[in-house]
Design an enzyme around this catalytic site. Structure first.
Site, short mmCIF file in Angstrom:
data_model
loop_
_atom_site.label_atom_id
_atom_site.label_comp_id
_atom_site.label_asym_id
_atom_site.label_seq_id
_atom_site.Cartn_x
_atom_site.Cartn_y
_atom_site.Cartn_z
N HIS A 182 -34.96 -32.09 -29.19
CA HIS A 182 -35.01 -32.55 -30.25
C HIS A 182 -35.03 -31.57 -31.71
O HIS A 182 -34.73 -32.04 -32.73
CB HIS A 182 -35.90 -33.86 -30.41
CG HIS A 182 -35.62 -34.55 -31.75
ND1 HIS A 182 -36.34 -34.51 -32.86
CD2 HIS A 182 -34.86 -35.88 -31.98
CE1 HIS A 182 -35.93 -35.66 -33.68
NE2 HIS A 182 -35.04 -36.32 -33.10
N CYS A 183 -35.42 -30.45 -31.41
CA CYS A 183 -35.90 -29.45 -32.52
C CYS A 183 -34.91 -28.65 -32.75
O CYS A 183 -34.17 -28.59 -34.05
CB CYS A 183 -37.10 -28.86 -32.09
SG CYS A 183 -38.67 -30.01 -32.09
N ILE A 184 -34.68 -27.72 -31.82
CA ILE A 184 -33.79 -26.36 -32.11
C ILE A 184 -32.50 -26.81 -32.69
O ILE A 184 -31.78 -26.23 -33.64
CB ILE A 184 -33.85 -25.41 -31.09
CG1 ILE A 184 -35.43 -25.19 -30.39
CG2 ILE A 184 -33.05 -24.08 -31.49
CD1 ILE A 184 -36.14 -24.56 -31.61
N ILE A 193 -31.31 -29.28 -34.25
CA ILE A 193 -31.28 -30.20 -35.46
C ILE A 193 -31.85 -29.56 -36.70
O ILE A 193 -31.48 -29.67 -37.75
CB ILE A 193 -31.88 -31.67 -35.03
CG1 ILE A 193 -31.16 -32.36 -33.85
CG2 ILE A 193 -32.22 -32.41 -36.18
CD1 ILE A 193 -31.76 -33.56 -33.37
N ASP A 194 -33.29 -29.09 -36.45
CA ASP A 194 -34.15 -28.70 -37.66
C ASP A 194 -33.43 -27.89 -38.47
O ASP A 194 -33.60 -28.07 -39.78
CB ASP A 194 -35.33 -28.36 -37.22
CG ASP A 194 -36.27 -29.27 -36.39
OD1 ASP A 194 -35.84 -30.26 -36.28
OD2 ASP A 194 -36.97 -28.92 -35.69
#
Length: 462
Positions: free
Chosen positions: A293-295, A297-298
């Site tokens: 969910h992080c790399i 998207i962020d």
């Protein structure tokens, strides 16, 4: 305010004491005595570990989630997360330290509310803050003097101040006087046995010195060390920087994989040799694309926000382009490998090993395996998958056609029926020797075969 900030902030916060409606010193004392109740909104891969950490630290925790069946299962003692034992949940419930609810009317009960909801992207790669905004609007009618609200969801710098604060202040209460607002980014690494929530330092930024002191006091009871920073925007920028650093470096090694592959050089061998240098190098490894969910998207949260300042984030956007092209590169290599084996890729059967975004977890958010499966089918091949952690593909935001597919058995007879096996996720509990010995072709995107000591001309690295 950084470094020795907290002690100084506790002295400075008396400057506003004349207008405060809350006795901040008394609230600090209650936090340190673990007499407050902690509410956690969003009981997923971030919220559940945080809730259990707070419960083990001696706080009473009330978890909130809109998914009523999830709440019911949590209250029944299930963790719902593969790497978290059910016993941790049932122990916290038995000790009276944890319960969950789907009733958001109870948001007035906790003294501190920690928000752990998703922050995805829209189909146009722009921030989708609907979960954060909806959560804030659910809190606002129940917000009361003395409450602490902390956002943990990853987002662009300014979100806490520009989105949450105005919604809460529509109630007539004032941040820093009646309630206290902070940002402390989650740093979860699901499935990492060495770094659970309590041993990862926690960055904390507050809307004013009182908010920082209170949030810092709370997290100081939960984690090994806190890292106070000067503002909520700074704390928001810290989390983006951490994940952009990873995304850019993964893009670099993914590009090197393509270049060195064309030269007949094994990029994994290069990286393993380079990391022996004791300074100036940090190993990152290529793969079939970015997941989690992080790399993936962020970085786009910052590129979107940067446009407000008329700044182009070319380096970050280039990294995103490289990483999002990796599934296409992998499928090209897969098709070439099948063609060289004497079979036509169109009409072939492919087994994808692993649909989780990383090894040894049951988390498939933004997994590149889903894109790989769609690309394989788009080129006329049939595809199945095996994943010991994900028996069935659930509903996802982008890959509705794959919902309901079930993991197939992994045995010698099954493997031999496929024209190729694509290793997309390198789970430790997969028998790679069985795969190599029985597969017509193995395309390995994770260097799993080499790490298992296997060498065979049918193995193709991609």
């Amino acid at each position: 305010m950084v470094g020795a900030a907290v002690a100084r902030q506790e002295r400075e916060m008396s400057a506003d004491r004349a207008v405060n409606t809350v006795d901040v010193a008394e609230l600090l004392a209650k936090i340190r005595a673990r007499e407050i109740r902690v509410g956690i909104i969003g009981l997923g891969y971030v919220g559940v570990p945080l809730a259990l950490t707070a419960a083990r630290a001696g706080f009473r925790v009330l978890g909130f989630d809109i998914n009523a069946p999830r709440v019911e299962r949590l209250n029944g003692g299930e963790s719902l997360i593969k790497h978290i034992p059910d016993s941790l949940v049932s122990d916290a419930i038995r000790e009276g330290r944890f319960d969950a609810t789907a009733d958001f009317a109870r948001l007035g009960e906790p003294d501190a509310i920690l928000i752990c909801v998703p922050t995805p992207l829209t189909k146009h790669q722009e921030p989708d803050l609907s979960y954060v905004e909806n959560t804030a609007r659910a809190i606002a009618p129940r917000l009361r003097p003395g409450q602490i609200v902390v956002l943990e969801s990853t987002t662009y710098p300014g979100t806490t101040d520009e989105i949450l604060k105005p919604i809460f202040e529509e109630t007539g209460l004032r941040s820093g006087r009646d309630f206290f607002l902070a940002f402390s980014p989650e740093r979860e690494d699901p499935g990492n046995p060495d770094f659970g929530t309590s041993v990862i330092p926690k960055v904390v930024g507050g809307d004013g010195p009182d908010a920082l002191a209170l949030a810092d006091a709370l997290y100081s009871q939960l984690v090994v060390r806190t890292v106070p920073v000067s503002s909520t925007a700074t704390a928001e920028a810290v989390k983006l920087t951490e994940n952009i650093f990873r995304a850019v470096n993964i893009a670099l090694v993914n590009e090197l994989k393509v270049v060195y592959g064309a030269m007949g050089i094994d990029v994994w061998e290069v990286i393993d040799a380079a990391k022996t240098k004791p300074f100036g190098f940090m190993p990152f490894y290529p793969g079939p694309g970015l997941g989690g969910h992080c790399i993936p998207i962020d970085p786009f949260y910052l590129t979107w926000k940067a446009r407000e300042y008329d700044i182009a984030t070319r380096f970050i956007e280039l990294a995103g382009q490289i990483n999002t092209r990796m599934p296409y590169y992998v499928v090209d290599k897969l098709a070439e490998a099948v063609d060289r084996s004497g079979r036509a890729f169109t009409g072939s059967r492919v087994l994808v090993l692993g649909v989780a975004y990383k090894k040894n977890v049951d988390d498939m958010r933004e997994s590149p395996s889903l894109k790989l499966m769609e690309l394989i089918e788009a080129r006329g091949a049939e595809v199945d998958y095996h994943d010991p952690y994900i028996p069935e593909i659930p509903r996802t935001r982008k890959h509705a056609d794959l919902m309901g597919r079930r993991s197939v058995a992994l045995d010698a007879a099954a493997v031999s029926r496929y024209d190729a096996v694509l290793i997309a996720t390198d789970h430790d509990n997969v028998d790679y020797r069985l795969v190599v010995e029985n597969a017509a072709v193995v395309v390995d995107t994770r260097n799993a075969c080499a790490r298992a000591g296997l060498s065979d001309p049918r193995i193709v690295k991609a």
